[in-house]
Design a protein around this motif. Structure first.
Motif, PDB file in Angstrom:
ATOM      1  N   ILE A 129       0.837  -1.200   0.000  1.00  0.00           N
ATOM      2  CA  ILE A 129       0.000   0.000   0.000  1.00  0.00           C
ATOM      3  C   ILE A 129       0.870   1.248   0.000  1.00  0.00           C
ATOM      4  O   ILE A 129       0.601   2.206  -0.726  1.00  0.00           O
ATOM      5  CB  ILE A 129      -0.958   0.012   1.216  1.00  0.00           C
ATOM      6  CG1 ILE A 129      -1.987  -1.098   1.055  1.00  0.00           C
ATOM      7  CG2 ILE A 129      -1.652   1.363   1.364  1.00  0.00           C
ATOM      8  CD1 ILE A 129      -2.743  -1.397   2.320  1.00  0.00           C
ATOM      9  N   THR A 130       1.932   1.245   0.790  1.00  0.00           N
ATOM     10  CA  THR A 130       2.795   2.435   0.847  1.00  0.00           C
ATOM     11  C   THR A 130       3.536   2.642  -0.465  1.00  0.00           C
ATOM     12  O   THR A 130       3.921   3.762  -0.779  1.00  0.00           O
ATOM     13  CB  THR A 130       3.825   2.343   1.996  1.00  0.00           C
ATOM     14  OG1 THR A 130       4.667   1.218   1.794  1.00  0.00           O
ATOM     15  CG2 THR A 130       3.137   2.265   3.343  1.00  0.00           C
ATOM     16  N   ASN A 131       3.726   1.575  -1.243  1.00  0.00           N
ATOM     17  CA  ASN A 131       4.406   1.687  -2.528  1.00  0.00           C
ATOM     18  C   ASN A 131       3.432   1.913  -3.684  1.00  0.00           C
ATOM     19  O   ASN A 131       3.855   2.129  -4.809  1.00  0.00           O
ATOM     20  CB  ASN A 131       5.207   0.414  -2.817  1.00  0.00           C
ATOM     21  CG  ASN A 131       6.329   0.219  -1.836  1.00  0.00           C
ATOM     22  OD1 ASN A 131       6.840   1.167  -1.270  1.00  0.00           O
ATOM     23  ND2 ASN A 131       6.709  -1.030  -1.616  1.00  0.00           N
ATOM     24  N   HIS A 132       2.135   1.824  -3.403  1.00  0.00           N
ATOM     25  CA  HIS A 132       1.111   1.910  -4.445  1.00  0.00           C
ATOM     26  C   HIS A 132       1.028   3.319  -4.995  1.00  0.00           C
ATOM     27  O   HIS A 132       1.397   4.292  -4.330  1.00  0.00           O
ATOM     28  CB  HIS A 132      -0.246   1.462  -3.879  1.00  0.00           C
ATOM     29  CG  HIS A 132      -1.266   1.161  -4.916  1.00  0.00           C
ATOM     30  ND1 HIS A 132      -2.278   2.015  -5.202  1.00  0.00           N
ATOM     31  CD2 HIS A 132      -1.427   0.095  -5.749  1.00  0.00           C
ATOM     32  CE1 HIS A 132      -3.036   1.499  -6.167  1.00  0.00           C
ATOM     33  NE2 HIS A 132      -2.530   0.323  -6.501  1.00  0.00           N
ATOM     34  N   ASN A 138      -4.829  10.652   4.349  1.00  0.00           N
ATOM     35  CA  ASN A 138      -5.591  10.483   5.578  1.00  0.00           C
ATOM     36  C   ASN A 138      -5.985   9.021   5.708  1.00  0.00           C
ATOM     37  O   ASN A 138      -5.889   8.257   4.747  1.00  0.00           O
ATOM     38  CB  ASN A 138      -6.803  11.441   5.634  1.00  0.00           C
ATOM     39  CG  ASN A 138      -7.904  11.064   4.670  1.00  0.00           C
ATOM     40  OD1 ASN A 138      -8.406   9.940   4.682  1.00  0.00           O
ATOM     41  ND2 ASN A 138      -8.304  11.995   3.816  1.00  0.00           N
ATOM     42  N   PRO A 139      -6.411   8.603   6.900  1.00  0.00           N
ATOM     43  CA  PRO A 139      -6.695   7.185   7.146  1.00  0.00           C
ATOM     44  C   PRO A 139      -7.715   6.562   6.199  1.00  0.00           C
ATOM     45  O   PRO A 139      -7.609   5.391   5.873  1.00  0.00           O
ATOM     46  CB  PRO A 139      -7.203   7.171   8.590  1.00  0.00           C
ATOM     47  CG  PRO A 139      -6.559   8.360   9.210  1.00  0.00           C
ATOM     48  CD  PRO A 139      -6.516   9.398   8.125  1.00  0.00           C
ATOM     49  N   LYS A 140      -8.706   7.323   5.760  1.00  0.00           N
ATOM     50  CA  LYS A 140      -9.692   6.765   4.832  1.00  0.00           C
ATOM     51  C   LYS A 140      -9.032   6.376   3.509  1.00  0.00           C
ATOM     52  O   LYS A 140      -9.501   5.491   2.817  1.00  0.00           O
ATOM     53  CB  LYS A 140     -10.826   7.756   4.593  1.00  0.00           C
ATOM     54  CG  LYS A 140     -11.728   7.930   5.801  1.00  0.00           C
ATOM     55  CD  LYS A 140     -12.852   8.887   5.528  1.00  0.00           C
ATOM     56  CE  LYS A 140     -13.683   9.067   6.789  1.00  0.00           C
ATOM     57  NZ  LYS A 140     -14.781   9.993   6.611  1.00  0.00           N
ATOM     58  N   ASP A 141      -7.934   7.047   3.178  1.00  0.00           N
ATOM     59  CA  ASP A 141      -7.229   6.738   1.936  1.00  0.00           C
ATOM     60  C   ASP A 141      -6.618   5.341   1.972  1.00  0.00           C
ATOM     61  O   ASP A 141      -6.470   4.703   0.929  1.00  0.00           O
ATOM     62  CB  ASP A 141      -6.132   7.768   1.656  1.00  0.00           C
ATOM     63  CG  ASP A 141      -6.698   9.147   1.317  1.00  0.00           C
ATOM     64  OD1 ASP A 141      -7.877   9.227   0.928  1.00  0.00           O
ATOM     65  OD2 ASP A 141      -5.947  10.128   1.449  1.00  0.00           O
ATOM     66  N   GLN A 146      -9.136  -1.031  -1.409  1.00  0.00           N
ATOM     67  CA  GLN A 146     -10.316  -1.334  -2.214  1.00  0.00           C
ATOM     68  C   GLN A 146     -10.045  -1.144  -3.707  1.00  0.00           C
ATOM     69  O   GLN A 146     -10.692  -1.780  -4.531  1.00  0.00           O
ATOM     70  CB  GLN A 146     -11.494  -0.455  -1.783  1.00  0.00           C
ATOM     71  CG  GLN A 146     -12.040  -0.844  -0.429  1.00  0.00           C
ATOM     72  CD  GLN A 146     -13.079   0.126   0.090  1.00  0.00           C
ATOM     73  OE1 GLN A 146     -12.967   1.333  -0.092  1.00  0.00           O
ATOM     74  NE2 GLN A 146     -14.090  -0.420   0.744  1.00  0.00           N
ATOM     75  N   ASN A 147      -9.087  -0.299  -4.053  1.00  0.00           N
ATOM     76  CA  ASN A 147      -8.771  -0.049  -5.458  1.00  0.00           C
ATOM     77  C   ASN A 147      -7.857  -1.109  -6.069  1.00  0.00           C
ATOM     78  O   ASN A 147      -7.672  -1.131  -7.282  1.00  0.00           O
ATOM     79  CB  ASN A 147      -8.138   1.334  -5.639  1.00  0.00           C
ATOM     80  CG  ASN A 147      -9.161   2.443  -5.475  1.00  0.00           C
ATOM     81  OD1 ASN A 147     -10.340   2.253  -5.765  1.00  0.00           O
ATOM     82  ND2 ASN A 147      -8.715   3.582  -5.002  1.00  0.00           N
ATOM     83  N   PHE A 148      -7.287  -1.984  -5.247  1.00  0.00           N
ATOM     84  CA  PHE A 148      -6.454  -3.047  -5.784  1.00  0.00           C
ATOM     85  C   PHE A 148      -7.328  -4.043  -6.539  1.00  0.00           C
ATOM     86  O   PHE A 148      -8.373  -4.460  -6.046  1.00  0.00           O
ATOM     87  CB  PHE A 148      -5.736  -3.814  -4.662  1.00  0.00           C
ATOM     88  CG  PHE A 148      -4.467  -3.187  -4.192  1.00  0.00           C
ATOM     89  CD1 PHE A 148      -3.251  -3.548  -4.766  1.00  0.00           C
ATOM     90  CD2 PHE A 148      -4.468  -2.254  -3.172  1.00  0.00           C
ATOM     91  CE1 PHE A 148      -2.071  -2.981  -4.319  1.00  0.00           C
ATOM     92  CE2 PHE A 148      -3.291  -1.685  -2.731  1.00  0.00           C
ATOM     93  CZ  PHE A 148      -2.087  -2.047  -3.308  1.00  0.00           C
ATOM     94  N   SER A 149      -6.894  -4.424  -7.724  1.00  0.00           N
ATOM     95  CA  SER A 149      -7.586  -5.481  -8.461  1.00  0.00           C
ATOM     96  C   SER A 149      -7.103  -6.821  -7.923  1.00  0.00           C
ATOM     97  O   SER A 149      -6.096  -6.895  -7.212  1.00  0.00           O
ATOM     98  CB  SER A 149      -7.268  -5.376  -9.951  1.00  0.00           C
ATOM     99  OG  SER A 149      -5.892  -5.674 -10.178  1.00  0.00           O
ATOM    100  N   MET A 150      -7.787  -7.875  -8.300  1.00  0.00           N
ATOM    101  CA  MET A 150      -7.359  -9.221  -7.904  1.00  0.00           C
ATOM    102  C   MET A 150      -5.943  -9.486  -8.419  1.00  0.00           C
ATOM    103  O   MET A 150      -5.126 -10.079  -7.725  1.00  0.00           O
ATOM    104  CB  MET A 150      -8.318 -10.274  -8.459  1.00  0.00           C
ATOM    105  CG  MET A 150      -9.701 -10.236  -7.830  1.00  0.00           C
ATOM    106  SD  MET A 150      -9.713 -10.950  -6.199  1.00  0.00           S
ATOM    107  CE  MET A 150      -9.567 -12.663  -6.628  1.00  0.00           C
ATOM    108  N   VAL A 189      -3.264   2.023   9.722  1.00  0.00           N
ATOM    109  CA  VAL A 189      -2.003   2.678   9.418  1.00  0.00           C
ATOM    110  C   VAL A 189      -1.161   1.778   8.534  1.00  0.00           C
ATOM    111  O   VAL A 189      -0.939   0.611   8.849  1.00  0.00           O
ATOM    112  CB  VAL A 189      -1.221   3.004  10.719  1.00  0.00           C
ATOM    113  CG1 VAL A 189       0.102   3.664  10.394  1.00  0.00           C
ATOM    114  CG2 VAL A 189      -2.050   3.897  11.618  1.00  0.00           C
ATOM    115  N   ALA A 190      -0.702   2.320   7.430  1.00  0.00           N
ATOM    116  CA  ALA A 190       0.243   1.614   6.563  1.00  0.00           C
ATOM    117  C   ALA A 190       1.514   2.435   6.583  1.00  0.00           C
ATOM    118  O   ALA A 190       1.664   3.391   5.844  1.00  0.00           O
ATOM    119  CB  ALA A 190      -0.304   1.487   5.146  1.00  0.00           C
ATOM    120  N   GLY A 191       2.417   2.088   7.509  1.00  0.00           N
ATOM    121  CA  GLY A 191       3.618   2.889   7.701  1.00  0.00           C
ATOM    122  C   GLY A 191       4.766   2.440   6.838  1.00  0.00           C
ATOM    123  O   GLY A 191       4.702   1.433   6.153  1.00  0.00           O
TER     124      GLY A 191
END
Length: 164
Positions: free
Chosen positions: A17-20, A26-29, A35-39, A80-82
């Motif tokens: 996620i941090t590399n995406h 913000n946390p909702k992101d 959710q935006n990741f495809s299979m 949190v995705a640190g």
């Protein structure tokens, strides 16, 4: 609580996620990024195959789970995705460790944290991609699997020396 997702997979997901390409401000992101990741994108994560990708995808698209996450966000509980593996350098970068048996100098969780802090990865199972198996007291089937695959086996003392 995601089927087939344990500690290591969760950490790999957080790292991805941090590399995406998404900007997380913000946390909702964080939730939206997952959710935006495809299979297919989920399966590009190390050790994530079709079943695990499907579990992650379905969990983050289930209405009940989305409502739960929204409730948690409303009371300021944050996902949190640190940044991963940036604390002490990268001397173990690209190396994958598996731990088996009991350690006496530290807990397994502490040992895993040390490996990650030095840029290494930790897996829960031995494979041809494993670089080191750290064998503590009463090591079990993972030790046998490492021997079978020719993976380098470290004693706890050798592991501690490597960390110095």
């Amino acid at each position: 609580g995601i089927l087939h997702v344990g500690e290591e997979t969760a950490l790999l997901l957080a790292k991805q996620i941090t590399n995406h390409k998404s900007q997380i401000t913000n946390p909702k992101d964080v939730r939206k990024a997952i959710q935006n990741f495809s299979m297919e994108e989920l399966q590009e994560i190390e050790d994530v195959g079709p079943k695990v990708a499907e579990s992650i995808y379905n969990w983050f698209h289930d209405k009940k789970n989305i409502e739960l996450l929204e409730k948690l966000e409303n009371v300021e509980v944050r996902i949190v995705a640190g940044q991963m593996s940036k604390v002490k350098g990268q001397m173990l970068s690209g190396k994958t460790f598996v731990f088996t048996g009991g350690l006496s100098a530290m807990s397994r969780d502490e040992a895993k944290d040390k490996v990650r802090a030095l840029g290494g990865d930790v897996s829960s199972s031995v494979s041809k991609n494993t670089d080191y198996v750290v064998a503590g007291e009463e090591a079990g089937s993972k030790l046998a699997e490492a021997e079978k695959l020719g993976v380098r086996i470290l004693s706890e003392a050798e592991f501690l020396k490597m960390l110095r």
